[in-house]
Design an enzyme around this catalytic site. Structure first.
Site, PDB file in Angstrom:
ATOM      1  N   HIS A  75     -29.215  56.026  28.099  1.00 40.73           N
ATOM      2  CA  HIS A  75     -28.834  55.012  29.213  1.00 40.73           C
ATOM      3  C   HIS A  75     -29.373  55.384  30.573  1.00 40.73           C
ATOM      4  O   HIS A  75     -28.677  56.800  30.677  1.00 40.73           O
ATOM      5  CB  HIS A  75     -27.517  54.186  29.076  1.00 40.73           C
ATOM      6  CG  HIS A  75     -27.454  53.051  29.597  1.00 40.73           C
ATOM      7  ND1 HIS A  75     -27.194  52.803  30.796  1.00 40.73           N
ATOM      8  CD2 HIS A  75     -27.888  51.642  29.185  1.00 40.73           C
ATOM      9  CE1 HIS A  75     -27.238  51.357  31.287  1.00 40.73           C
ATOM     10  NE2 HIS A  75     -27.741  50.886  30.204  1.00 40.73           N
ATOM     11  N   GLU A 110     -28.436  48.392  22.588  1.00 40.74           N
ATOM     12  CA  GLU A 110     -29.623  47.926  21.651  1.00 40.74           C
ATOM     13  C   GLU A 110     -29.118  48.417  20.422  1.00 40.74           C
ATOM     14  O   GLU A 110     -29.598  47.626  19.244  1.00 40.74           O
ATOM     15  CB  GLU A 110     -31.064  48.194  22.103  1.00 40.74           C
ATOM     16  CG  GLU A 110     -31.205  48.031  23.695  1.00 40.74           C
ATOM     17  CD  GLU A 110     -31.522  46.694  23.954  1.00 40.74           C
ATOM     18  OE1 GLU A 110     -30.952  45.790  23.222  1.00 40.74           O
ATOM     19  OE2 GLU A 110     -32.165  46.173  24.749  1.00 40.74           O
TER      20      GLU A 110
HETATM   21  N1  COA Z   1     -34.536  59.837  22.761  1.00 40.20           N
HETATM   22  C1  COA Z   1     -34.809  60.992  23.155  1.00 40.20           C
HETATM   23  N2  COA Z   1     -34.685  61.587  24.020  1.00 40.20           N
HETATM   24  C2  COA Z   1     -34.273  60.786  25.075  1.00 40.20           C
HETATM   25  C3  COA Z   1     -33.640  59.677  25.045  1.00 40.20           C
HETATM   26  C4  COA Z   1     -33.815  58.983  23.637  1.00 40.20           C
HETATM   27  N3  COA Z   1     -33.607  57.818  23.308  1.00 40.20           N
HETATM   28  N4  COA Z   1     -33.463  58.978  26.196  1.00 40.20           N
HETATM   29  C5  COA Z   1     -33.526  59.889  27.247  1.00 40.20           C
HETATM   30  N5  COA Z   1     -34.262  61.096  26.644  1.00 40.20           N
HETATM   31  C6  COA Z   1     -34.524  62.359  27.164  1.00 40.20           C
HETATM   32  C7  COA Z   1     -35.713  62.271  28.269  1.00 40.20           C
HETATM   33  O1  COA Z   1     -36.849  62.404  27.343  1.00 40.20           O
HETATM   34  C8  COA Z   1     -35.420  63.309  29.275  1.00 40.20           C
HETATM   35  O2  COA Z   1     -35.884  64.523  28.686  1.00 40.20           O
HETATM   36  P1  COA Z   1     -36.610  65.244  29.509  1.00 40.20           P
HETATM   37  O3  COA Z   1     -35.905  65.531  30.645  1.00 40.20           O
HETATM   38  O4  COA Z   1     -36.627  66.707  29.094  1.00 40.20           O
HETATM   39  O5  COA Z   1     -37.793  64.894  29.576  1.00 40.20           O
HETATM   40  C9  COA Z   1     -33.899  63.217  29.341  1.00 40.20           C
HETATM   41  O6  COA Z   1     -33.362  62.443  28.205  1.00 40.20           O
HETATM   42  C10 COA Z   1     -33.740  62.185  30.515  1.00 40.20           C
HETATM   43  O7  COA Z   1     -34.383  60.904  30.466  1.00 40.20           O
HETATM   44  P2  COA Z   1     -34.748  60.067  31.587  1.00 40.20           P
HETATM   45  O8  COA Z   1     -35.997  59.453  31.002  1.00 40.20           O
HETATM   46  O9  COA Z   1     -34.499  60.615  32.700  1.00 40.20           O
HETATM   47  O10 COA Z   1     -33.603  58.924  31.301  1.00 40.20           O
HETATM   48  P3  COA Z   1     -33.507  57.452  31.896  1.00 40.20           P
HETATM   49  O11 COA Z   1     -32.417  57.185  32.568  1.00 40.20           O
HETATM   50  O12 COA Z   1     -35.000  57.019  32.954  1.00 40.20           O
HETATM   51  O13 COA Z   1     -33.953  56.712  30.663  1.00 40.20           O
HETATM   52  C11 COA Z   1     -33.447  54.961  28.952  1.00 40.20           C
HETATM   53  C12 COA Z   1     -33.111  55.899  30.311  1.00 40.20           C
HETATM   54  C13 COA Z   1     -32.431  53.990  28.370  1.00 40.20           C
HETATM   55  C14 COA Z   1     -34.819  54.543  29.358  1.00 40.20           C
HETATM   56  C15 COA Z   1     -33.881  56.187  27.629  1.00 40.20           C
HETATM   57  O14 COA Z   1     -32.638  56.694  27.528  1.00 40.20           O
HETATM   58  C16 COA Z   1     -34.662  55.664  26.784  1.00 40.20           C
HETATM   59  O15 COA Z   1     -35.857  55.551  26.762  1.00 40.20           O
HETATM   60  N6  COA Z   1     -33.972  55.274  25.607  1.00 40.20           N
HETATM   61  C17 COA Z   1     -34.572  54.597  24.548  1.00 40.20           C
HETATM   62  C18 COA Z   1     -35.154  53.165  24.613  1.00 40.20           C
HETATM   63  C19 COA Z   1     -33.661  52.122  24.581  1.00 40.20           C
HETATM   64  O16 COA Z   1     -33.019  52.354  23.837  1.00 40.20           O
HETATM   65  N7  COA Z   1     -34.012  51.318  25.513  1.00 40.20           N
HETATM   66  C20 COA Z   1     -32.806  50.391  25.595  1.00 40.20           C
HETATM   67  C21 COA Z   1     -32.002  50.713  26.909  1.00 40.20           C
HETATM   68  S1  COA Z   1     -30.390  49.575  27.105  1.00 40.20           S
END
Ligand code: COA
Length: 358
Positions: A251, A304
């Site tokens: 998140h 989710e």
């Molecule tokens: N699975 C695997 N790796 C994950 C991950 C996941 N669900 N969520 C984050 N990471 C990793 C990223 O790849 C990133 O790694 P890196 O630094 O080596 O590139 C690191 O954790 C940080 O992620 P980041 O993209 O900066 O986090 P964010 O704050 O932009 O993203 C979400 C938050 C929710 C978009 C992200 O956690 C995600 O894509 N989750 C899956 C989709 C989901 O469940 N969405 C519903 C949200 S309520």
């Protein structure tokens, strides 16, 4: 310096909700989400967030009057369904909802428009879902509760009392979540003094993406693909090796487990979902693997994860999960639009030009 994700940028004072990402706390209009989901109907929560957005927390219409207004709004939206024609056919549910909501006639004021779109959303989503399955759409029953009528219009039969309670708990739990991407979108649109319906349609567009509201369908796909707890670890490692993210984990704001995951995990229990035990095992395996892979970035279950289990147990098809999120969040967006209009300024950030100069 560019801050592309706007992390930590505060763009509004709000009375509607507060997220504490470090402690895993969500407060909605003065109540803990755990408490609100346990005691309130969706109608009660709508009354609370709209009153908060209007600057008068605690003095809304109340659950009964809000329920009556939403029943009337569902009936009014039903009149539009025959006129939507192809808009509800052969498209993704979020696209159908976006197009259909744009047909809602403005009442000329924010509170009226808010009730009109909150009432319309479940009618359009259920009609889309029925047509997608090759069945006729079912008219709303304004006398029913919002959650009960939504489930009935989708499933075609009266849902069980447990299913209605679980769906109500879901709709209350996701009604608002501070400055989420879709809420920000709605507030940006409202900040130009555009109308509430346009802002809500923009919110649907932002919510559609898998990084925001589009994850619960894929979570159910993941549970199906894993099939049994023993297969979880190998399957999850395969996903990460292929460069994909684990849906339902991580998140932007929470650094601990999303409190809404616990609320929904509790709410789904009476429905005796055959998927609940598997979901818990997959969550555990995913948490362990992600802790090993990303020791510096806590990645735990988000809302989710158990949304997928709950909405599936209620009997909604997985294609309807993201639109069902919108059926609830449309209330939060509306409250934010009202608040933005009351207190905000034109939202107009800056960009850093990296192209050639003349
Ligand atoms: N699975 C695997 N790796 C994950 C991950 C996941 N669900 N969520 C984050 N990471 C990793 C990223 O790849 C990133 O790694 P890196 O630094 O080596 O590139 C690191 O954790 C940080 O992620 P980041 O993209 O900066 O986090 P964010 O704050 O932009 O993203 C979400 C938050 C929710 C978009 C992200 O956690 C995600 O894509 N989750 C899956 C989709 C989901 O469940 N969405 C519903 C949200 S309520």
């Amino acid at each position: 310096m560019t801050n592309a994700g706007l992390e930590g940028v505060v763009v509004a004072d709000t009375l509607i909700s507060d997220v504490d990402g470090e402690r895993g706390k969500l407060v909605i209009a003065g109540a803990d989400v755990e408490q609100l989901a346990a005691v309130s109907s969706f109608e009660g929560a709508v009354s609370l967030v709209l009153a908060a957005g209007s600057g008068t927390p605690g003095s809304g219409l109340g659950a009964a009057a809000t329920g009556a207004a939403l029943g009337a709004a569902r009936a009014a939206a039903w009149e539009l369904v025959p006129r939507l024609g192809d808009a509800l056919e052969h498209v993704d549910g979020m696209d159908a909802l976006r197009t259909a909501l744009a047909h809602v006639r403005s009442t000329g004021g924010d509170p009226g428009d808010a009730l009109a779109v909150i009432g319309a959303a479940p009618v359009f989503v259920a009609a889309w879902s029925r047509r997608r399955a090759g069945s006729a759409a079912i008219a709303p029953d304004p006398k029913l509760g919002h959650a009960a009528d939504y489930a009935r219009m989708t499933i075609g039969a009266a849902p069980s009392a447990d299913a209605v309670r679980a769906l109500d708990a879901y709709l209350v739990t996701v009604i608002d979540h501070a400055m989420s991407a879709s809420t920000f979108t709605a507030r940006v649109i409202a900040s130009t003094h555009s109308d509430l319906i346009s802002a809500v349609v923009g919110g649907v567009g932002a919510l559609k993406g898998p990084l925001h509201g589009g994850a619960p369908g894929p979570v159910l796909d993941m549970l199906d693909a894993i099939g049994a707890p023993d297969h979880a670890e190998a399957w999850l490692l395969g996903e990460l090796a292929a460069g994909r993210r684990i849906m339902g984990m991580g998140h932007r704001v929470y650094r601990v487990r999303d409190p809404r995951a616990a609320v929904l995990e509790t709410a789904v229990r009476p429905l005796a979902s055959p998927r609940l035990a598997l979901a818990r095992a997959v969550e555990q395996a995913a948490g362990k693997i992600l802790r090993e892979r990303k020791p510096d970035r806590p990645l735990a279950a988000n809302v989710e994860f158990y949304t997928a289990v709950l909405l599936d147990a209620v009997g909604l098809p997985r294609e309807q999960f993201a639109p069902t999120f919108a059926v609830s969040r449309v209330a939060g967006w509306s409250a934010h639009v009202i608040e933005q209009r009351r207190t905000g300024r034109l939202i107009r950030p800056a960009s850093h030009y990296t192209g050639a100069m003349p």
